[in-house]
Each structure stands twice: as C-alpha cells, then as structure tokens.
Design an enzyme around this catalytic site. Structure first.
Site, mmCIF file in Angstrom:
data_model
loop_
_atom_site.group_PDB
_atom_site.id
_atom_site.type_symbol
_atom_site.label_atom_id
_atom_site.label_comp_id
_atom_site.label_asym_id
_atom_site.label_seq_id
_atom_site.Cartn_x
_atom_site.Cartn_y
_atom_site.Cartn_z
ATOM 1 N N ASN A 87 0.830 -1.122 0.023
ATOM 2 C CA ASN A 87 0.145 0.190 0.071
ATOM 3 C C ASN A 87 0.744 1.286 0.192
ATOM 4 O OD1 ASN A 87 -2.155 -1.766 0.280
ATOM 5 N ND2 ASN A 87 -2.482 -1.610 2.346
ATOM 6 N N HIS A 104 5.846 -0.405 -2.690
ATOM 7 C CA HIS A 104 5.189 0.291 -3.885
ATOM 8 C C HIS A 104 5.281 1.977 -3.978
ATOM 9 C CE1 HIS A 104 3.044 -3.640 -5.436
ATOM 10 N NE2 HIS A 104 4.371 -3.678 -5.550
HETATM 11 P P1 OAD Z 1 -5.901 -5.864 -5.086
HETATM 12 O O1 OAD Z 1 -6.989 -5.029 -5.316
HETATM 13 O O2 OAD Z 1 -5.531 -6.821 -6.108
HETATM 14 O O3 OAD Z 1 -6.239 -7.464 -3.893
HETATM 15 C C1 OAD Z 1 -7.115 -6.764 -2.656
HETATM 16 C C2 OAD Z 1 -7.529 -7.773 -1.808
HETATM 17 O O4 OAD Z 1 -8.131 -7.446 -0.731
HETATM 18 C C3 OAD Z 1 -8.306 -8.889 -2.571
HETATM 19 O O5 OAD Z 1 -7.869 -10.187 -2.080
HETATM 20 C C4 OAD Z 1 -9.578 -8.882 -1.772
HETATM 21 O O6 OAD Z 1 -10.240 -9.919 -1.373
HETATM 22 C C5 OAD Z 1 -9.101 -8.498 -0.188
HETATM 23 N N1 OAD Z 1 -10.168 -7.637 0.581
HETATM 24 C C6 OAD Z 1 -11.310 -6.962 -0.024
HETATM 25 N N2 OAD Z 1 -11.816 -6.508 1.312
HETATM 26 C C7 OAD Z 1 -11.013 -6.771 2.327
HETATM 27 C C8 OAD Z 1 -11.197 -6.743 3.747
HETATM 28 N N3 OAD Z 1 -12.153 -5.831 4.390
HETATM 29 N N4 OAD Z 1 -10.112 -7.139 4.461
HETATM 30 C C9 OAD Z 1 -9.149 -7.767 4.167
HETATM 31 N N5 OAD Z 1 -9.079 -8.157 2.943
HETATM 32 C C10 OAD Z 1 -10.026 -7.656 1.755
HETATM 33 O O7 OAD Z 1 -4.646 -5.376 -4.188
HETATM 34 P P2 OAD Z 1 -3.053 -5.418 -3.875
HETATM 35 O O8 OAD Z 1 -3.120 -7.044 -3.726
HETATM 36 O O9 OAD Z 1 -2.893 -4.760 -2.875
HETATM 37 O O10 OAD Z 1 0.439 -1.326 -6.924
HETATM 38 O O11 OAD Z 1 -2.625 -5.177 -5.146
HETATM 39 C C11 OAD Z 1 -1.246 -5.156 -5.498
HETATM 40 C C12 OAD Z 1 -0.734 -3.913 -6.153
HETATM 41 O O12 OAD Z 1 -1.488 -3.741 -7.501
HETATM 42 C C13 OAD Z 1 -0.959 -2.579 -5.586
HETATM 43 O O13 OAD Z 1 0.070 -2.260 -4.582
HETATM 44 C C14 OAD Z 1 -1.157 -1.537 -6.643
HETATM 45 C C15 OAD Z 1 -1.862 -2.371 -7.604
HETATM 46 O O14 OAD Z 1 -1.326 -1.986 -8.842
HETATM 47 C C16 OAD Z 1 0.576 0.257 -7.475
HETATM 48 O O15 OAD Z 1 -0.104 1.042 -7.486
HETATM 49 C C17 OAD Z 1 1.942 0.121 -7.738
#
Ligand code: OAD
Length: 235
Positions: A87, A104
């Site tokens: 994040n 990131h």
């Molecule tokens: P994603 O949007 O790919 O995944 C978010 C995750 O959070 C999913 O697995 C959801 O099921 C979960 N989720 C949803 N609500 C939740 C809650 N209340 N509690 C816990 N989990 C929950 O986001 P990231 O994996 O963080 O990079 O994405 C990785 C990277 O992609 C980011 O850092 C960003 C993006 O491009 C950059 O901007 C450079």
C-alpha cells in the site's frame, strides 16, 4: 522476542474507506492502469497521472486507520514486527507501526522524474498543499512526480523485505490478491518451518504448495482471530 513479518495489500485499508485495485469494482477495473501506473503513461500524459494521485492523496487525508491497522501496530507490545506493505497509504504508520517497508512507494511523498529512486530528491509533501502540478520541480531540476513504483519499474525495497524474513517466527498475509510481482513472491522466501497465515474475506490463489492457515475474514476481525487463536499461543 519472537519475530513476525506481515505482508499487506489494499484489503488492509478497505475498512478505512479506500478502494482495492481488482475484484470487480477496484481502481484498475474502472481506470486504464497502463495510462496511470506506468512510466509510459506518465510520459504520454503527465497531468492525467499527477491528477489521479493528487485525488488519491486528498482522499487519504480524509480517512483514518482501522482496527486492523491498530491491531497490527499493537503486536509490537509483544513481538518484533516488520510490516511489508504494497500500500502507498500511510495508515500503518498513523496506527503506530514503527517498521514499515513500502514496496510500491508512498503516496504522501514526491520524487524526481529523472531519478525516481534517488532518495536525495524524495520528500514528504506538506499536508497544507499535497497537490503536484506541472512545473513543480525536484531538487535536480526535473518535474516532481509521485513517489510510487509503477508497473515496469524496479522494486528496490524488495531486498529489505527479504532481509526482514531472516529468523522470522511467523508470517501473515493480509488483504492482497497476490497478483503483483515481485511482492507476491515474498512467500517463497519464508522458511518452510514457520507458520503462514492469510487473512482475506475472499479466496486468494496462492502460488505455493506450502500449508497456509486461511482466515476468511476482513482485516480487523481476521487480525483478532490471528492474535487470539494463533499468535498469543506462540510464546
Ligand atoms: P488487490 O485489489 O489486487 O487485492 C485486494 C485484496 O483485498 C483482495 O484479495 C480482496 O479479497 C481483499 N479484501 C477486500 N476487502 C477486504 C477486507 N475488508 N479485509 C481484508 N482483505 C480484503 O490489491 P493488492 O493485492 O494490494 O500497486 O494489489 C497489489 C498492487 O496492485 C498494489 O500495490 C498496486 C496495484 O497495482 C501499485 O499501484 C504500484
């Protein structure tokens, strides 16, 4: 003191009111990621990109850490904790975590367009005026840009994240779809002998054959279960 490393993603900040990136109504489901989060997109239309991050920065100033962030911070009372986060928000720090590795980048910081990773040119934007405009210059004379690691750019803090895993006693993953590399590969550096926990209300595809304790809950509730059922019994 036992050591814990926690890898977090956008789901960690959902209960604070911030959007995720994928999964139906995420940021990248509705916006062209290649125009916003790549060096090519920035070169083609810098004001579109500056504007996108200006809006996110202003939004960040209106939200607060949630109980999940606070419970992660509270682990420092009993454990040595490193948070490795994908994040770009500062909610872990605002909740009190003291060892946070941002893989990131950081939304509240700006850097040079010429040398984005040169820390000499990185600084925190004053909260009174967090917008970056065309013509705002870094100390090296280049246009200021958001201190964000875009797709196609190196992830220099990955080395620190891997280093933090040395001698770790437990590893937890919270709120990430594990779609983005190299962050998702961190799990492969976790020693086989230690427990791995995964908190997410949805099913996450994990590219590993090791055993993982899945806690199918949101970040706050999931953290409560992790602490009560597992970490407190680890001592
Ligand atoms: P994603 O949007 O790919 O995944 C978010 C995750 O959070 C999913 O697995 C959801 O099921 C979960 N989720 C949803 N609500 C939740 C809650 N209340 N509690 C816990 N989990 C929950 O986001 P990231 O994996 O963080 O990079 O994405 C990785 C990277 O992609 C980011 O850092 C960003 C993006 O491009 C950059 O901007 C450079």
């Amino acid at each position: 003191m036992k050591r814990i490393v926690i890898l977090t993603g956008a789901g960690m900040s959902v209960e604070s009111g911030l959007a995720t990136f994928r999964g139906g109504n995420g940021l990248w489901d509705n916006l062209p990621v290649e125009q916003i989060a790549t060096p090519e997109g920035y070169r083609a239309n810098p004001s579109l990109v500056l504007d996108f991050y200006n809006k996110r920065r202003r939004e960040l100033l209106t939200v607060e850490p949630n109980d999940g962030h606070r419970l992660v911070a509270s682990l420092e009372e009993k454990f040595s904790v490193t948070v490795v986060t994908q994040n770009v928000d500062d909610l872990h720090e605002r909740a009190g975590s003291t060892h946070v590795i941002h893989l990131h980048g950081e939304l509240m910081k700006a850097c040079s367009s010429r040398e984005p990773q040169n820390l000499d040119y990185v600084f925190t934007l004053p909260s009174a005026d967090t917008d970056l405009k065309l013509g705002d210059l870094a100390a090296d004379g280049s246009q200021l840009r958001p201190f964000i690691v875009w797709f196609g750019e190196a992830v220099p803090r990955m080395d620190d994240a891997i280093e933090a895993l040395a001698g770790v006693d437990a590893f937890a993953i919270i709120g990430t779809s594990l779609n983005v590399y190299p962050a998702a590969s961190l799990l492969s550096f976790v020693p086989r002998s230690i427990p791995v926990y995964l908190i997410d209300p949805n099913e996450v595809t994990v590219n590993s054959n090791r055993s993982i304790v899945a806690i199918r809950k949101g970040a706050s509730e999931g953290m409560r279960v992790l602490i009560d059922e597992y970490l407190n019994k680890m001592e």
